[in-house]
Design a protein around this motif. Sequence first.
Motif, PDB file in Angstrom:
ATOM      1  N   ALA A  55     -31.366  36.939  23.763  1.00  0.00           N
ATOM      2  CA  ALA A  55     -31.786  36.104  22.638  1.00  0.00           C
ATOM      3  C   ALA A  55     -33.227  35.637  22.815  1.00  0.00           C
ATOM      4  N   GLN A  56     -33.568  35.271  24.039  1.00  0.00           N
ATOM      5  CA  GLN A  56     -34.942  34.839  24.310  1.00  0.00           C
ATOM      6  C   GLN A  56     -35.925  35.974  24.067  1.00  0.00           C
ATOM      7  N   MET A  57     -35.583  37.186  24.497  1.00  0.00           N
ATOM      8  CA  MET A  57     -36.456  38.341  24.286  1.00  0.00           C
ATOM      9  C   MET A  57     -36.652  38.615  22.805  1.00  0.00           C
ATOM     10  N   PHE A  58     -35.568  38.585  22.038  1.00  0.00           N
ATOM     11  CA  PHE A  58     -35.655  38.827  20.605  1.00  0.00           C
ATOM     12  C   PHE A  58     -36.570  37.801  19.923  1.00  0.00           C
ATOM     13  N   MET A  59     -36.442  36.553  20.326  1.00  0.00           N
ATOM     14  CA  MET A  59     -37.220  35.499  19.676  1.00  0.00           C
ATOM     15  C   MET A  59     -38.691  35.540  20.097  1.00  0.00           C
ATOM     16  N   GLU A  60     -38.936  35.820  21.384  1.00  0.00           N
ATOM     17  CA  GLU A  60     -40.310  35.806  21.881  1.00  0.00           C
ATOM     18  C   GLU A  60     -41.071  37.084  21.539  1.00  0.00           C
ATOM     19  N   LYS A  61     -40.405  38.238  21.615  1.00  0.00           N
ATOM     20  CA  LYS A  61     -41.110  39.504  21.454  1.00  0.00           C
ATOM     21  C   LYS A  61     -40.986  40.093  20.053  1.00  0.00           C
ATOM     22  N   ARG A  62     -39.931  39.734  19.336  1.00  0.00           N
ATOM     23  CA  ARG A  62     -39.732  40.304  18.007  1.00  0.00           C
ATOM     24  C   ARG A  62     -39.792  39.264  16.892  1.00  0.00           C
ATOM     25  N   GLY A  63     -39.931  38.016  17.280  1.00  0.00           N
ATOM     26  CA  GLY A  63     -40.065  36.973  16.281  1.00  0.00           C
ATOM     27  C   GLY A  63     -38.786  36.629  15.552  1.00  0.00           C
ATOM     28  N   PHE A  64     -37.638  36.975  16.132  1.00  0.00           N
ATOM     29  CA  PHE A  64     -36.360  36.664  15.494  1.00  0.00           C
ATOM     30  C   PHE A  64     -36.096  35.160  15.547  1.00  0.00           C
ATOM     31  N   THR A  65     -35.406  34.662  14.542  1.00  0.00           N
ATOM     32  CA  THR A  65     -34.859  33.319  14.618  1.00  0.00           C
ATOM     33  C   THR A  65     -33.541  33.381  15.375  1.00  0.00           C
ATOM     34  N   ALA A  66     -33.048  32.220  15.794  1.00  0.00           N
ATOM     35  CA  ALA A  66     -31.768  32.187  16.487  1.00  0.00           C
ATOM     36  C   ALA A  66     -30.662  32.731  15.585  1.00  0.00           C
ATOM     37  N   GLU A  67     -30.773  32.426  14.299  1.00  0.00           N
ATOM     38  CA  GLU A  67     -29.769  32.913  13.344  1.00  0.00           C
ATOM     39  C   GLU A  67     -29.820  34.437  13.227  1.00  0.00           C
ATOM     40  N   LYS A  68     -31.018  34.999  13.252  1.00  0.00           N
ATOM     41  CA  LYS A  68     -31.168  36.451  13.169  1.00  0.00           C
ATOM     42  C   LYS A  68     -30.575  37.134  14.396  1.00  0.00           C
ATOM     43  N   VAL A  69     -30.764  36.530  15.573  1.00  0.00           N
ATOM     44  CA  VAL A  69     -30.185  37.091  16.795  1.00  0.00           C
ATOM     45  C   VAL A  69     -28.665  37.162  16.669  1.00  0.00           C
ATOM     46  N   VAL A  70     -28.069  36.079  16.184  1.00  0.00           N
ATOM     47  CA  VAL A  70     -26.608  36.049  16.013  1.00  0.00           C
ATOM     48  C   VAL A  70     -26.162  37.129  15.034  1.00  0.00           C
ATOM     49  N   GLU A  71     -26.894  37.268  13.934  1.00  0.00           N
ATOM     50  CA  GLU A  71     -26.553  38.266  12.922  1.00  0.00           C
ATOM     51  C   GLU A  71     -26.606  39.676  13.493  1.00  0.00           C
ATOM     52  N   VAL A  72     -27.690  39.994  14.210  1.00  0.00           N
ATOM     53  CA  VAL A  72     -27.855  41.327  14.789  1.00  0.00           C
ATOM     54  C   VAL A  72     -26.761  41.614  15.817  1.00  0.00           C
ATOM     55  N   ASN A  73     -26.497  40.643  16.683  1.00  0.00           N
ATOM     56  CA  ASN A  73     -25.494  40.859  17.729  1.00  0.00           C
ATOM     57  C   ASN A  73     -24.086  40.974  17.170  1.00  0.00           C
ATOM     58  N   GLU A  74     -23.796  40.212  16.134  1.00  0.00           N
ATOM     59  CA  GLU A  74     -22.470  40.319  15.523  1.00  0.00           C
ATOM     60  C   GLU A  74     -22.275  41.705  14.907  1.00  0.00           C
ATOM     61  N   ARG A  75     -23.332  42.224  14.288  1.00  0.00           N
ATOM     62  CA  ARG A  75     -23.235  43.555  13.691  1.00  0.00           C
ATOM     63  C   ARG A  75     -23.010  44.615  14.763  1.00  0.00           C
ATOM     64  N   MET A  76     -23.812  44.572  15.832  1.00  0.00           N
ATOM     65  CA  MET A  76     -23.647  45.561  16.898  1.00  0.00           C
ATOM     66  C   MET A  76     -22.280  45.445  17.547  1.00  0.00           C
ATOM     67  N   SER A  77     -21.829  44.221  17.790  1.00  0.00           N
ATOM     68  CA  SER A  77     -20.538  44.017  18.444  1.00  0.00           C
ATOM     69  C   SER A  77     -19.397  44.508  17.569  1.00  0.00           C
ATOM     70  N   SER A  78     -19.532  44.330  16.249  1.00  0.00           N
ATOM     71  CA  SER A  78     -18.504  44.793  15.320  1.00  0.00           C
ATOM     72  C   SER A  78     -18.394  46.315  15.330  1.00  0.00           C
ATOM     73  N   VAL A  79     -19.549  46.987  15.308  1.00  0.00           N
ATOM     74  CA  VAL A  79     -19.542  48.456  15.358  1.00  0.00           C
ATOM     75  C   VAL A  79     -18.966  48.926  16.687  1.00  0.00           C
ATOM     76  N   ALA A  80     -19.368  48.278  17.782  1.00  0.00           N
ATOM     77  CA  ALA A  80     -18.865  48.656  19.101  1.00  0.00           C
ATOM     78  C   ALA A  80     -17.354  48.489  19.187  1.00  0.00           C
ATOM     79  N   ALA A  81     -16.853  47.407  18.612  1.00  0.00           N
ATOM     80  CA  ALA A  81     -15.415  47.131  18.679  1.00  0.00           C
ATOM     81  C   ALA A  81     -14.604  48.219  17.998  1.00  0.00           C
ATOM     82  N   GLU A  82     -15.155  48.811  16.951  1.00  0.00           N
ATOM     83  CA  GLU A  82     -14.453  49.901  16.262  1.00  0.00           C
ATOM     84  C   GLU A  82     -14.263  51.103  17.185  1.00  0.00           C
ATOM     85  N   LEU A  83     -15.064  51.177  18.235  1.00  0.00           N
ATOM     86  CA  LEU A  83     -14.983  52.285  19.192  1.00  0.00           C
ATOM     87  C   LEU A  83     -14.301  51.870  20.489  1.00  0.00           C
ATOM     88  N   GLY A  84     -13.726  50.668  20.496  1.00  0.00           N
ATOM     89  CA  GLY A  84     -13.038  50.199  21.692  1.00  0.00           C
ATOM     90  C   GLY A  84     -13.947  49.585  22.739  1.00  0.00           C
TER      91      GLY A  84
END
Length: 217
Positions: A55-84
């Motif tokens: 989260a710190q890397m995303f905010m410092e290097k990519r300019g993400f907000t904390a909310e954006k980090v949560v959104e991105v991670n939830e999306r990746m985790s959801s896709v990953a979960a579909e694959l076990g």
Amino acid sequence: MVKVEVWSDVACPWCYIGKRRLQNAISEFDGDVEVQWRSFQLDETLPKGEAMPQAQMFMEKRGFTAEKVVEVNERMSSVAAELGLDYDLDSYMVANTKDAHRLSHFATSRGVGDQMHERLFQAQMMEGKILDDADVLVSLGEDVGIPAEDTRAMLASDEYGDDVDRDIADARDVGVQGVPFFVFDRKYAVSGAQPQELFMQALTTSRDEAEAEVAAR
């Protein structure tokens, strides 16, 4: 035999997803497949020993907000979960991955490259391990059957560093701009963690063309 070269970074969540989709395609494919894992670093400039939360890397290097980090991670985790895959990206620690890639090459020389590659992904995406920590890498090596003293000696040297650098140079030569990147028989490329059906199509096309070439001789 279809040869698939896969450029990826064990710190890349989408690379693990792409790996699983490729493997699922291979499990249903009617033919022999050889997979070669090739090294790539998302950020070669990260100083060794300076891990930080994702989260710190995303905010410092990519300019993400904390909310954006949560959104991105939830999306990746959801896709990953579909694959076990049970991602825990809240615990994800960003670190330099060169030593992890050296360990992967070392494991390949011991005949456990596939197992090591999988174990590194698990450690990064699910367990919050810091992959530039020698003790962590030694333990992960033990998990796939490599004696601790052997891994520690390798890490203390510069062994396999040239292999990692060569993979990254080869990536530039074949036009890799992001990972995961899959090359089939050096003829066809799939960029990104694409649907399983696309991997199946690439495998089938490569196999059919190889068989046609043999028949034409």
